[in-house]
Design a protein around this motif. Sequence first.
Motif, PDB file in Angstrom:
ATOM      1  N   GLN A   1      -1.128 -22.723   6.413  1.00  0.00           N
ATOM      2  CA  GLN A   1       0.005 -22.178   5.646  1.00  0.00           C
ATOM      3  C   GLN A   1      -0.591 -21.357   4.516  1.00  0.00           C
ATOM      4  O   GLN A   1      -1.012 -21.904   3.499  1.00  0.00           O
ATOM      5  N   ARG A   2      -0.644 -20.060   4.718  1.00  0.00           N
ATOM      6  CA  ARG A   2      -1.349 -19.194   3.777  1.00  0.00           C
ATOM      7  C   ARG A   2      -0.403 -18.198   3.127  1.00  0.00           C
ATOM      8  O   ARG A   2       0.720 -18.011   3.587  1.00  0.00           O
ATOM      9  N   LEU A   3      -0.871 -17.581   2.075  1.00  0.00           N
ATOM     10  CA  LEU A   3      -0.084 -16.601   1.337  1.00  0.00           C
ATOM     11  C   LEU A   3      -0.791 -15.260   1.407  1.00  0.00           C
ATOM     12  O   LEU A   3      -1.956 -15.152   1.030  1.00  0.00           O
ATOM     13  N   ASP A   4      -0.092 -14.258   1.918  1.00  0.00           N
ATOM     14  CA  ASP A   4      -0.634 -12.905   1.980  1.00  0.00           C
ATOM     15  C   ASP A   4      -0.166 -12.123   0.759  1.00  0.00           C
ATOM     16  O   ASP A   4       1.029 -12.124   0.437  1.00  0.00           O
ATOM     17  N   VAL A   5      -1.102 -11.476   0.092  1.00  0.00           N
ATOM     18  CA  VAL A   5      -0.817 -10.705  -1.104  1.00  0.00           C
ATOM     19  C   VAL A   5      -1.241  -9.256  -0.847  1.00  0.00           C
ATOM     20  O   VAL A   5      -2.403  -9.002  -0.546  1.00  0.00           O
ATOM     21  N   PRO A   6      -0.298  -8.324  -0.949  1.00  0.00           N
ATOM     22  CA  PRO A   6      -0.665  -6.918  -0.725  1.00  0.00           C
ATOM     23  C   PRO A   6      -1.608  -6.413  -1.809  1.00  0.00           C
ATOM     24  O   PRO A   6      -1.467  -6.774  -2.984  1.00  0.00           O
ATOM     25  N   LEU A   7      -2.567  -5.616  -1.404  1.00  0.00           N
ATOM     26  CA  LEU A   7      -3.493  -4.980  -2.339  1.00  0.00           C
ATOM     27  C   LEU A   7      -3.155  -3.495  -2.417  1.00  0.00           C
ATOM     28  O   LEU A   7      -2.702  -2.903  -1.439  1.00  0.00           O
ATOM     29  N   HIS A   8      -3.392  -2.911  -3.565  1.00  0.00           N
ATOM     30  CA  HIS A   8      -3.096  -1.493  -3.770  1.00  0.00           C
ATOM     31  C   HIS A   8      -4.310  -0.815  -4.389  1.00  0.00           C
ATOM     32  O   HIS A   8      -4.965  -1.380  -5.258  1.00  0.00           O
ATOM     33  N   TRP A   9      -4.582   0.404  -3.936  1.00  0.00           N
ATOM     34  CA  TRP A   9      -5.675   1.200  -4.489  1.00  0.00           C
ATOM     35  C   TRP A   9      -5.037   2.239  -5.399  1.00  0.00           C
ATOM     36  O   TRP A   9      -4.185   3.009  -4.973  1.00  0.00           O
ATOM     37  N   GLN A  10      -5.421   2.246  -6.663  1.00  0.00           N
ATOM     38  CA  GLN A  10      -4.890   3.206  -7.618  1.00  0.00           C
ATOM     39  C   GLN A  10      -6.034   3.988  -8.237  1.00  0.00           C
ATOM     40  O   GLN A  10      -7.098   3.434  -8.504  1.00  0.00           O
ATOM     41  N   HIS A  11      -5.775   5.276  -8.453  1.00  0.00           N
ATOM     42  CA  HIS A  11      -6.745   6.092  -9.168  1.00  0.00           C
ATOM     43  C   HIS A  11      -6.015   7.271  -9.788  1.00  0.00           C
ATOM     44  O   HIS A  11      -4.935   7.655  -9.355  1.00  0.00           O
ATOM     45  N   ALA A  12      -6.614   7.837 -10.801  1.00  0.00           N
ATOM     46  CA  ALA A  12      -6.018   8.979 -11.481  1.00  0.00           C
ATOM     47  C   ALA A  12      -6.182  10.227 -10.620  1.00  0.00           C
ATOM     48  O   ALA A  12      -7.157  10.366  -9.872  1.00  0.00           O
ATOM     49  N   ARG A  13      -5.215  11.120 -10.721  1.00  0.00           N
ATOM     50  CA  ARG A  13      -5.315  12.382  -9.963  1.00  0.00           C
ATOM     51  C   ARG A  13      -6.442  13.259 -10.495  1.00  0.00           C
ATOM     52  O   ARG A  13      -7.106  13.943  -9.740  1.00  0.00           O
ATOM     53  N   LEU A  14      -6.625  13.220 -11.793  1.00  0.00           N
ATOM     54  CA  LEU A  14      -7.672  14.022 -12.409  1.00  0.00           C
ATOM     55  C   LEU A  14      -9.030  13.523 -11.920  1.00  0.00           C
ATOM     56  O   LEU A  14      -9.373  12.356 -12.085  1.00  0.00           O
TER      57      LEU A  14
ATOM     58  N   ALA B   1     -11.608  -2.494   3.642  1.00  0.00           N
ATOM     59  CA  ALA B   1     -10.369  -3.291   3.600  1.00  0.00           C
ATOM     60  C   ALA B   1      -9.760  -3.414   4.996  1.00  0.00           C
ATOM     61  O   ALA B   1      -9.351  -4.504   5.408  1.00  0.00           O
ATOM     62  N   HIS B   2      -9.699  -2.326   5.732  1.00  0.00           N
ATOM     63  CA  HIS B   2      -9.142  -2.380   7.085  1.00  0.00           C
ATOM     64  C   HIS B   2      -9.975  -3.266   8.003  1.00  0.00           C
ATOM     65  O   HIS B   2      -9.440  -3.933   8.888  1.00  0.00           O
ATOM     66  N   ALA B   3     -11.277  -3.309   7.774  1.00  0.00           N
ATOM     67  CA  ALA B   3     -12.153  -4.112   8.628  1.00  0.00           C
ATOM     68  C   ALA B   3     -12.083  -5.600   8.311  1.00  0.00           C
ATOM     69  O   ALA B   3     -12.289  -6.435   9.193  1.00  0.00           O
ATOM     70  N   SER B   4     -11.775  -5.954   7.060  1.00  0.00           N
ATOM     71  CA  SER B   4     -11.880  -7.364   6.689  1.00  0.00           C
ATOM     72  C   SER B   4     -10.598  -8.040   6.238  1.00  0.00           C
ATOM     73  O   SER B   4     -10.561  -9.254   6.121  1.00  0.00           O
ATOM     74  N   LEU B   5      -9.543  -7.286   5.988  1.00  0.00           N
ATOM     75  CA  LEU B   5      -8.293  -7.880   5.518  1.00  0.00           C
ATOM     76  C   LEU B   5      -7.217  -7.779   6.586  1.00  0.00           C
ATOM     77  O   LEU B   5      -7.205  -6.831   7.366  1.00  0.00           O
ATOM     78  N   PRO B   6      -6.296  -8.748   6.619  1.00  0.00           N
ATOM     79  CA  PRO B   6      -5.210  -8.673   7.594  1.00  0.00           C
ATOM     80  C   PRO B   6      -4.293  -7.499   7.278  1.00  0.00           C
ATOM     81  O   PRO B   6      -4.111  -7.135   6.122  1.00  0.00           O
ATOM     82  N   SER B   7      -3.727  -6.921   8.314  1.00  0.00           N
ATOM     83  CA  SER B   7      -2.793  -5.815   8.140  1.00  0.00           C
ATOM     84  C   SER B   7      -1.474  -6.343   7.606  1.00  0.00           C
ATOM     85  O   SER B   7      -0.921  -7.295   8.134  1.00  0.00           O
TER      86      SER B   7
END
Length: 155
Positions: free
Chosen positions: A100-113, A129-135
């Motif tokens: 019984q696990r909890l999936d937490v979405p990750l987000h990549w953020q960076h400045a446009r500059l 991330a695609h290779a090691s984390l669940p979709s």
Amino acid sequence: MRYAAVASPGYLRRHAPTGMDAAALTRAPMLRFDRRDGMQACWARDALGTSFLDAPVHWVPSTQGFLDGALAGLGWGLNPLMLVAAHLTARRLVELVPSQRLDVPLHWQHARLGARLLDGLRATVLEAAHASLPSSAAHTNAAPLHTSRRRPVPS
């Protein structure tokens, strides 16, 4: 990122000798990263139907310290599955409710500059991330969370 609710075997023998249920969970000492860390309550709601956790809390604002606290039997807590997998296999840690696990979405953020300068790093991070984390599309129990320092918390 997938998280597992874990504790040491000795901790479970002391606090939930017949298995973890909602009643035991409300009394069993837990680990929390900081005051905004609501992951344990999210997991408790999904796994056992309760988010009322009136148990003693150990505040551990360190990822390694959080893992060490669980290994030492101080409390139960949610740890990244990638971090605890070897401990689960070796039975130094056990899941409170198996699988019984909890999936937490990750987000990549960076400045446009200057973003062009980060394109290579971005591609490498996304590939890893695609290779090691669940979709996230493959899992329906992903909780809507926001980031707070290193650990996500519910909104």
